[in-house]
Design a protein around this motif. Structure first.
Motif, PDB file in Angstrom:
ATOM      1  N   TRP A  89      63.089  34.559  50.062  1.00  0.00           N
ATOM      2  CA  TRP A  89      61.907  33.759  49.736  1.00  0.00           C
ATOM      3  C   TRP A  89      62.274  32.277  49.797  1.00  0.00           C
ATOM      4  O   TRP A  89      63.442  31.901  49.727  1.00  0.00           O
ATOM      5  CB  TRP A  89      61.366  34.106  48.348  1.00  0.00           C
ATOM      6  CG  TRP A  89      62.377  34.001  47.245  1.00  0.00           C
ATOM      7  CD1 TRP A  89      62.722  32.907  46.511  1.00  0.00           C
ATOM      8  CD2 TRP A  89      63.216  35.069  46.766  1.00  0.00           C
ATOM      9  NE1 TRP A  89      63.701  33.208  45.608  1.00  0.00           N
ATOM     10  CE2 TRP A  89      64.024  34.529  45.734  1.00  0.00           C
ATOM     11  CE3 TRP A  89      63.343  36.421  47.097  1.00  0.00           C
ATOM     12  CZ2 TRP A  89      64.950  35.294  45.042  1.00  0.00           C
ATOM     13  CZ3 TRP A  89      64.269  37.184  46.415  1.00  0.00           C
ATOM     14  CH2 TRP A  89      65.054  36.628  45.401  1.00  0.00           C
ATOM     15  N   LYS A 101      59.406  37.166  52.135  1.00  0.00           N
ATOM     16  CA  LYS A 101      59.550  38.047  53.284  1.00  0.00           C
ATOM     17  C   LYS A 101      59.980  39.425  52.777  1.00  0.00           C
ATOM     18  O   LYS A 101      61.040  39.568  52.141  1.00  0.00           O
ATOM     19  CB  LYS A 101      60.604  37.505  54.251  1.00  0.00           C
ATOM     20  CG  LYS A 101      60.163  36.235  54.975  1.00  0.00           C
ATOM     21  CD  LYS A 101      59.038  36.510  55.974  1.00  0.00           C
ATOM     22  CE  LYS A 101      58.666  35.259  56.751  1.00  0.00           C
ATOM     23  NZ  LYS A 101      57.566  35.518  57.716  1.00  0.00           N
ATOM     24  N   GLN A 157      54.651  41.602  56.727  1.00  0.00           N
ATOM     25  CA  GLN A 157      55.899  41.438  55.985  1.00  0.00           C
ATOM     26  C   GLN A 157      55.972  40.126  55.215  1.00  0.00           C
ATOM     27  O   GLN A 157      57.000  39.829  54.621  1.00  0.00           O
ATOM     28  CB  GLN A 157      57.091  41.515  56.956  1.00  0.00           C
ATOM     29  CG  GLN A 157      57.198  42.806  57.750  1.00  0.00           C
ATOM     30  CD  GLN A 157      57.309  44.037  56.873  1.00  0.00           C
ATOM     31  OE1 GLN A 157      56.500  44.955  56.981  1.00  0.00           O
ATOM     32  NE2 GLN A 157      58.284  44.046  56.006  1.00  0.00           N
ATOM     33  N   THR A 158      54.895  39.357  55.196  1.00  0.00           N
ATOM     34  CA  THR A 158      54.932  38.028  54.561  1.00  0.00           C
ATOM     35  C   THR A 158      53.844  37.888  53.508  1.00  0.00           C
ATOM     36  O   THR A 158      52.683  38.223  53.747  1.00  0.00           O
ATOM     37  CB  THR A 158      54.758  36.922  55.617  1.00  0.00           C
ATOM     38  OG1 THR A 158      55.730  37.091  56.646  1.00  0.00           O
ATOM     39  CG2 THR A 158      54.928  35.549  54.990  1.00  0.00           C
TER      40      THR A 158
END
Length: 535
Positions: A89, A101, A157-158
């Motif tokens: 992060w 992430k 993924q974020t």
């Protein structure tokens, strides 16, 4: 009721899915099944299991094993944040923007992969449902109106979180590591939603996480059964964990000695003493972020007098309680921050002084004393401590009528502000000092419409200076200045607050013969079952 004769059978078929009915195990079998751990514990505080609603000890511990969060405190160094679902992060220089992430390979118990959308949904539902623990997120300026724009998922993924104003980054990260940060399976939860409840009714008695275990069964004040999540990225060693409600520590010890329980969680000083030198039992212990306190409801005129606050604090024989009732499990601690938490002021300000306490009662115009009730948890050692406090207060003219109850009953009564005196335990919600300073010091709105209904509010304690100091500390970006603010608050709290902080906890777990891998952490969020092994 879950008894030895109704322990669930440990066959492969039985452990593969929830069982519809208990299967009898032969009473002659002295040991619990090898792939099942039976834990004897006081669990009568459980009300529900939805991470957006959970605000008690036992269900917080269960959820720590059923759910994962973006981050967690490091078990070896609680003052550090460690990765969980997020592998890395970044935090913007102004302290307002956080980017996480997610790692790959995490899967819910349903078999669905964990995505950023699930994280966003999980945090969003906490804010929009706004149940008791919702303030842990809403205190950062997140509201039902802005949460969708401030917490987003640019890709699978974020996760991006933007705060309206800057806070100490450790404060916000610790809040994300709390139970409210648990990530739920959006598709499964919403498939079971009714009347816009974000699946709250369904999740009260179920789990939908990606942790090592899943919730199989719960009966209030009786048992919790967890089965291994077959899709967990890190598989637990033990297939099933059964947590039996055993109220009496002496009975917990007996079950441990007979092999009816593998782990005993609430042994008192007397029981622990009998285990000295027992090579078949292993003890795991840790100082806790938990304090035992007496709350004085300011709605009662006699308890609203500052001299009475001080008189009660000087009347209690703290050392006698620690020495005679709770040696090794609770020690004298008089600050709202325990020694296990950052910023703790390790100061003992009060010791029993009956003459001083009587003088303070006279100064309050109550030299003749008064009558009051005290609610407390009807378990050992709270029963014995309540009786000791009753005797100590009688010596200065305060006639206490004890009102025992199950933990959830006492908690519910104080949440409704219906107590006079109440002796309870507060455990930190997350490993930042703000958790306890906010609970004990902050009450910006004493009305029934308040958005912050924790300890100060529950006892009608309004102190504008302490409230302002606690808020300022949460926003302070300089770590050293922030700690000094907490030191100042603790000193002033001891002088002015209608709370007598009695003790700080050391929690001890006793592991039976052949049992290893269970480690007591500094709070309910640190109690992990996945590493437990049986020889």
């Amino acid at each position: 009721m879950l008894t030895r004769r109704s322990l669930l059978a440990s066959t492969a078929a039985g452990l593969a899915a929830p069982l519809a009915a208990p299967v009898v195990i032969d009473r002659a079998s002295a040991a619990t099944p090898k792939n099942v751990v039976v834990m004897a514990k006081q669990i009568d505080d459980i009300i529900a299991f939805d991470p957006a609603e959970v605000y008690e000890f036992s269900n917080t511990e269960v959820n720590a094993n059923c759910y994962r969060r973006l981050v967690r405190p490091d078990l070896d160094a609680a003052y550090k944040i460690a990765p969980d679902l997020a592998e890395k992060w970044t935090i913007s220089p102004d302290g307002k923007s956080y980017t996480f992430k997610l790692g790959k390979g995490s899967t819910f118990e349903s078999g669905k992969p964990v995505t950023a959308a699930d994280v966003v949904f999980s945090l969003e539902r906490v804010v929009k449902l706004n149940k008791t623990p919702g303030f842990i997120l809403t205190q950062f300026g997140l509201t039902a109106d802005n949460v969708n724009s401030l917490i987003t998922a640019p890709d699978e993924q974020t996760v991006e979180i933007k705060l309206p104003q800057a806070f100490a980054s450790s404060f916000f990260m610790y809040c994300l590591s709390a139970n409210v940060g648990s990530v739920v399976d959006k598709a499964t939860v919403m498939a079971n939603a009714t009347n816009g409840d974000f699946g709250n009714g369904w999740l009260k008695t179920r789990s939908a996480g990606s942790g090592g275990y899943k919730l199989t069964s719960w009966q209030a004040s009786d048992h919790v059964i967890l089965d291994a999540n077959p899709h967990a990225s890190v598989k637990p060693n033990i297939a099933r964990v059964i947590i039996k409600h055993v109220n009496d520590p002496a009975v917990q010890l007996l079950q441990l000695q007979k092999g009816d329980a593998d782990i005993a969680r609430n042994l008192g000083a007397d029981q622990l003493k009998t285990l000295n030198g027992n090579k078949d039992v292993t003890l795991s212990s840790s100082a806790q972020g938990s304090v035992m306190y007496i709350a004085m409801n300011q709605a009662m005129p006699e308890l609203a007098k500052p001299q009475v606050h001080q008189a009660i604090k000087w009347a209690v024989n703290y050392e006698a309680i620690a020495k005679n009732i709770t040696p090794g499990t609770w020690s004298v601690g008089q600050s709202f921050l325990t020694d296990a938490l950052p910023g703790a002021l390790k100061q003992i300000a009060f010791k029993q002084d009956v003459a001083k306490a009587k003088q303070l009662m006279s100064e309050a115009g109550l030299g003749g004393g008064f009558a009051v009730t005290m609610d407390y948890i009807s378990q050992s050692p709270y029963t014995e401590i309540a009786q000791a406090v009753q005797a100590d207060l009688a010596a200065i003219g305060i006639k206490v009528t004890l009102q025992p109850g199950e933990q959830k009953q006492v908690i519910t009564k104080t949440r409704a502000r219906q107590h006079q005196l109440a002796m309870l335990v507060w455990g930190t919600d997350y490993f930042d000092p703000n958790s306890n300073s906010q609970a004990f010091c902050e009450n910006p709105d004493d009305s029934d419409q308040s958005k912050l209904k924790i300890l100060a509010w529950r006892s009608h304690f309004v102190d504008k200076q302490l409230t302002a100091q606690s808020v300022a500390a949460a926003h302070e970006l300089d770590a050293a200045k922030r700690i000094e603010l907490y030191h100042t608050m603790q000193r002033e709290f001891m002088e002015r607050a209608p709370f007598a902080i009695l003790m700080q906890q050391t929690q001890v777990a006793a592991l039976g013969k052949g049992v290893s891998g269970f480690r007591v952490g500094p709070s309910s969020d640190f109690m992990y079952y996945g590493n437990i092994r049986k020889a």
